[in-house]
Design a protein around this motif. Structure first.
Motif, mmCIF file in Angstrom:
data_model
loop_
_atom_site.group_PDB
_atom_site.id
_atom_site.type_symbol
_atom_site.label_atom_id
_atom_site.label_comp_id
_atom_site.label_asym_id
_atom_site.label_seq_id
_atom_site.Cartn_x
_atom_site.Cartn_y
_atom_site.Cartn_z
ATOM 1 N N LEU A 321 1.502 -1.107 0.409
ATOM 2 C CA LEU A 321 0.178 0.050 0.206
ATOM 3 C C LEU A 321 1.038 1.726 -0.247
ATOM 4 C CD1 LEU A 321 -2.808 -1.105 2.626
ATOM 5 C CD2 LEU A 321 -3.087 -1.307 0.559
ATOM 6 N N LYS A 322 2.188 0.785 0.790
ATOM 7 C CA LYS A 322 2.181 2.238 0.891
ATOM 8 C C LYS A 322 3.935 2.858 -0.622
ATOM 9 C CE LYS A 322 5.994 4.304 4.216
ATOM 10 N NZ LYS A 322 6.656 4.157 5.615
ATOM 11 N N ASN A 323 3.828 1.231 -1.199
ATOM 12 C CA ASN A 323 4.787 1.572 -3.070
ATOM 13 C C ASN A 323 3.642 2.307 -3.578
ATOM 14 O OD1 ASN A 323 6.913 0.704 -2.319
ATOM 15 N ND2 ASN A 323 6.189 -1.994 -2.101
ATOM 16 N N GLN A 324 1.813 2.256 -3.508
ATOM 17 C CA GLN A 324 1.010 2.396 -4.344
ATOM 18 C C GLN A 324 0.896 3.613 -4.249
ATOM 19 O OE1 GLN A 324 -2.830 0.549 -4.232
ATOM 20 N NE2 GLN A 324 -1.830 -1.691 -4.090
ATOM 21 N N LEU A 325 1.180 4.555 -2.608
ATOM 22 C CA LEU A 325 0.556 6.146 -2.686
ATOM 23 C C LEU A 325 2.014 6.467 -3.097
ATOM 24 C CD1 LEU A 325 -0.453 5.759 1.712
ATOM 25 C CD2 LEU A 325 -1.394 6.552 -0.742
ATOM 26 N N LYS A 326 2.802 5.929 -2.987
ATOM 27 C CA LYS A 326 4.260 6.442 -3.405
ATOM 28 C C LYS A 326 4.285 6.426 -5.179
ATOM 29 C CE LYS A 326 7.710 5.159 -0.302
ATOM 30 N NZ LYS A 326 9.099 4.332 0.212
ATOM 31 N N GLU A 327 3.721 5.494 -6.020
ATOM 32 C CA GLU A 327 3.955 5.540 -7.251
ATOM 33 C C GLU A 327 2.468 6.059 -7.341
ATOM 34 O OE1 GLU A 327 4.207 2.013 -8.731
ATOM 35 O OE2 GLU A 327 5.896 1.455 -7.854
ATOM 36 N N HIS A 328 1.580 7.020 -7.010
ATOM 37 C CA HIS A 328 -0.062 6.868 -7.507
ATOM 38 C C HIS A 328 -0.417 7.816 -7.096
ATOM 39 C CE1 HIS A 328 0.587 3.798 -10.910
ATOM 40 N NE2 HIS A 328 0.439 2.793 -9.097
ATOM 41 N N GLY A 329 -0.148 8.362 -5.665
ATOM 42 C CA GLY A 329 -0.183 8.777 -4.572
ATOM 43 C C GLY A 329 -1.706 8.383 -3.817
ATOM 44 N N SER A 330 -2.338 7.375 -4.470
ATOM 45 C CA SER A 330 -3.413 6.613 -3.983
ATOM 46 C C SER A 330 -3.661 5.058 -3.634
ATOM 47 C CB SER A 330 -4.803 7.271 -4.274
ATOM 48 O OG SER A 330 -4.153 6.521 -5.323
ATOM 49 N N PHE A 331 -4.147 4.295 -2.711
ATOM 50 C CA PHE A 331 -4.131 2.520 -3.020
ATOM 51 C C PHE A 331 -5.095 2.626 -3.176
ATOM 52 C CE2 PHE A 331 -4.020 3.611 1.618
ATOM 53 C CZ PHE A 331 -5.837 2.827 1.588
ATOM 54 N N LYS A 332 -5.572 1.051 -3.354
ATOM 55 C CA LYS A 332 -6.256 0.304 -4.488
ATOM 56 C C LYS A 332 -7.710 -0.026 -3.035
ATOM 57 C CE LYS A 332 -4.874 -1.385 -8.588
ATOM 58 N NZ LYS A 332 -4.518 -2.200 -9.268
ATOM 59 N N PRO A 333 -8.747 -0.052 -3.132
ATOM 60 C CA PRO A 333 -9.237 -0.445 -2.086
ATOM 61 C C PRO A 333 -9.359 -1.518 -1.561
ATOM 62 C CG PRO A 333 -10.956 0.821 -4.093
ATOM 63 C CD PRO A 333 -9.720 0.708 -4.560
ATOM 64 N N VAL A 334 -9.376 -1.822 -0.549
ATOM 65 C CA VAL A 334 -8.347 -2.948 0.594
ATOM 66 C C VAL A 334 -9.673 -3.480 1.347
ATOM 67 C CG1 VAL A 334 -6.445 -2.887 -0.174
ATOM 68 C CG2 VAL A 334 -7.496 -1.966 1.751
ATOM 69 N N LYS A 335 -10.838 -5.051 0.923
ATOM 70 C CA LYS A 335 -11.068 -5.082 2.108
ATOM 71 C C LYS A 335 -10.653 -6.006 3.603
ATOM 72 C CE LYS A 335 -14.970 -5.175 -1.523
ATOM 73 N NZ LYS A 335 -15.505 -6.009 -2.260
ATOM 74 N N PHE A 336 -11.670 -6.136 4.110
ATOM 75 C CA PHE A 336 -11.166 -6.159 5.556
ATOM 76 C C PHE A 336 -12.233 -6.973 6.363
ATOM 77 C CE2 PHE A 336 -9.646 -2.356 6.659
ATOM 78 C CZ PHE A 336 -9.687 -1.585 7.659
ATOM 79 N N THR A 337 -11.836 -6.983 7.607
ATOM 80 C CA THR A 337 -12.956 -7.535 8.861
ATOM 81 C C THR A 337 -12.371 -6.975 10.110
ATOM 82 O OG1 THR A 337 -14.157 -9.779 7.857
ATOM 83 C CG2 THR A 337 -13.855 -9.432 9.980
ATOM 84 N N TYR A 338 -13.267 -6.170 10.953
ATOM 85 C CA TYR A 338 -12.978 -5.341 11.814
ATOM 86 C C TYR A 338 -13.624 -6.068 13.267
ATOM 87 C CZ TYR A 338 -11.388 -1.372 15.211
ATOM 88 O OH TYR A 338 -11.724 -0.831 15.846
#
Length: 613
Positions: A321-338
């Motif tokens: 996710l950090k790499n996506q932020l550096k390259e594109h300024g955002s990251f693709k949606p991710v799903k998780f359970t909380y």
């Protein structure tokens, strides 16, 4: 529970045929009888120990065991006792002892029945959990969290020594609700009085930060939590904790409350927002929708690394996710359970975008959307598609089965009729006629079996009900009373009176009848049939075990065919090979399952897993 005719005439011959490990003692704790397996497990001979004081045999356990035996004699059922082999001179294995009252035919308690089972992994975990709870209680003193308990009816307040330290009071101080509230400052007094009143009247819990004036005059901030407990719709107790909030925590809360967000729409959007420091990963701010989503207060998150609040799946993807932020300024949606504070699992969709604040700090603005309902709809749709596919396959298999079975009968009829038509001799024609009658009976039996299978399939969508297992068993016992008497059989019921299962009434009666009649039908030639019914509970299933001392089944040879249609494994004229097939289908139609353990000439145990949902 064992059911006898009366205490004087009750015969214990059957215990020699029981494959389980069972021992029986009387009201004076003297050993009356024991099964062969129990004697073998503990390397004891009944001839040497009969009439002996049971607690003398297990003197290492006498203190704990004696109290449980007394409770059992008072009528309590299924009392569990852990036997640690390392503490005793008998048996090399740990086990669980199930204590139940032994009654005569008039309902009088005449002793205790102890059934010994190997300890399961689940039971070990449960015991470890109890130990963990004890350790956590001890650890609370390190965290300076005090516990208290208020009896509403008796108006008595009790608390742990840590509360004395928080209030600055001596250990001999006797608290009351009134004097404990009087230590709070005036504004906090009004709040705590209201909280207690609401807890008693409406069952409302609380979690508040208030100011308390210690006995030496020092004013401190405390976090107080209260949880009301109800009995018969009436609040009888309030239990809770109190913790001295340290100065650094208060400073952090004050700073956070004084820091306005740089984003004016931060509190206006209808979904959760969080601002995370891109470099350190610490949460800088969260909006009100985020706190509603998680059920935690804002200070629970601020200043902590975001990895403390996400599952391992998201942690493992953090570098990506950090790499996506550096390259594109955002990251693709991710799903998780909380898991929120209310212990509810919610499905979250998270997106993130790089932003730069007025102070020049680069942060990640994350959105959190509750997609639990959407996820459930998707899951239900997938389940519906899978169910439809399964039903289509079952329908196709059933069509093949009907075609094959009826074709076999039709071919048989055709050949016999041709033979009959060509035969002129009276004796031979009579033989063919008898064969035709037999073929007709077999066809009727086949059609009857297929009709029973259709009945199971057509009842799948009926709603299950919460049924008393003992009430259903009583009906079945009445129906098989004649065959039990004829075979000198005995049913031993160890099912607790309160046990209920979710099932279709007709299916439950059919399952019990099928299994019990099979236990009698396939009894050993040299033994009277003994059938033992018992219950185990786990998170998802209520498990009914039906154990017999019959012929048993060679599972290595017949295991794959056990629940097949028209499959029989013993030479019995009444065997149709349909009962187990129908029973399996009935359990699966109720989202349950059936398992079996068996050895030739040693009996069989069927376990019926009734789904709790």
């Amino acid at each position: 529970m064992f059911k006898s005719q009366n205490s004087s005439s009750f015969s214990l011959d059957w215990i020699n045929q029981i494959p389980s490990s069972i021992v029986i003692i009387d009201t004076d704790f003297k050993l009356i009888s024991a099964s062969p397996r129990w004697q073998a497990n503990f390397e004891l001979d009944l001839n040497d120990i009969e009439g002996k004081y049971f607690l003398d045999l297990f003197s290492e356990l006498s203190q704990d065991l004696k109290s449980r035996l007394k409770y059992s004699l008072e009528g309590l059922r299924d009392i569990k006792f852990k036997y640690n082999s390392k503490d005793c001179q008998y048996s090399s294995k740990d086990s669980i002892w199930h204590l139940n009252p032994w009654k005569d035919g008039y309902g009088n308690i005449i002793g205790v029945i102890i059934k010994v089972d190997p300890i399961s992994k689940t039971q070990e975990l449960e015991m470890e959990l109890s130990k963990t709870k004890l350790i956590l209680n001890q650890k609370s003193s390190v965290a300076k969290i005090g516990s208290w308990d208020y009896d509403v009816q008796k108006e008595e307040l009790h608390w742990t020594p840590i509360v004395n330290k928080i209030y600055g009071l001596p250990s001999e101080y006797q608290p009351t609700l009134e004097n404990s509230i009087n230590f709070y400052v005036k504004e906090s007094q009004e709040i705590i009085k209201k909280l207690v009143s609401e807890a008693i009247d409406s069952g409302k819990p609380w979690n508040e930060k208030l100011q308390l004036k210690k006995s030496d005059g020092e004013v401190i901030w405390v976090n107080t939590i209260g949880r009301p407990k109800f009995k018969e719709s009436k609040c009888t107790r309030i239990i809770g904790t109190i913790q001295n909030i340290d100065e650094s925590t208060l400073q952090k809360i004050n700073v956070l409350n004084q820091s306005p967000t740089e984003y004016p729409l931060f509190e206006k959007v209808p979904f959760g927002l969080a601002i995370i420091d891109f470099t350190t990963g610490k949460l800088l701010d969260v909006n009100e929708q985020f706190t509603k989503l998680t059920s935690f207060e804002k200070e629970h998150f601020l200043g902590h690394n975001f990895k403390s609040f996400v599952n391992s799946h998201i942690k493992s993807k953090s570098a990506e996710l950090k790499n996506q932020l550096k390259e594109h300024g955002s990251f693709k949606p991710v799903k998780f359970t909380y898991t929120n504070q209310k212990k509810h699992n919610i499905n979250i969709k998270m997106t993130g975008t790089l932003v730069e604040g007025n102070s020049g700090v680069t942060s990640v603005l994350c959105t959190f959307e509750n997609i639990t309902s959407q996820t459930k709809l998707e899951r239900n749709l997938k389940n519906t598609i899978a169910s439809s596919r399964e039903k289509n396959e079952q329908l196709l298999n059933f069509a093949h089965m009907v075609s094959h079975n009826l074709k076999t009968h039709a071919t048989n009829f055709s050949l016999l009729l041709n033979f009959l038509n060509d035969e002129t001799g009276k004796i031979q024609r009579n033989k063919y006629m008898n064969m035709l009658f037999s073929a007709s009976d077999n066809l009727s039996e086949t059609i009857k079996g297929l009709r029973e299978i259709v009945a199971v399939k057509s009842s799948i969508n009926e709603e299950k009900k919460l049924l008393s297992l003992n009430e259903s068993l009583f009906v079945v016992e009445q129906n098989v009373a004649g065959i039990l008497k004829e075979t000198y059989g005995k049913i031993i019921n160890e099912i607790p009176e309160t046990t209920q299962v979710k099932a279709l009434p007709a299916y439950l009666n059919s399952i019990l009848t099928n299994c019990i009649t099979n236990s009698i039908k396939y009894k050993s030639h040299d033994k009277k049939p003994i059938i033992i019914l018992s219950i185990e509970e786990n998170k998802n299933y209520t498990v009914l075990s039906i154990e017999d001392n019959g012929l048993g089944i060679d599972l290595e040879k017949y295991g794959n065919q056990l629940f097949g249609l028209y499959k029989t494994f013993h030479r019995n004229k009444d065997s149709r090979g349909i009962g187990l097939y129908i029973t399996k289908n009935q359990m699966e139609a109720m989202n349950g399952k059936i398992t079996v353990e068996s050895m030739p000439n040693e009996g069989t145990t069927f376990r019926f897993h009734f789904n709790k949902k």
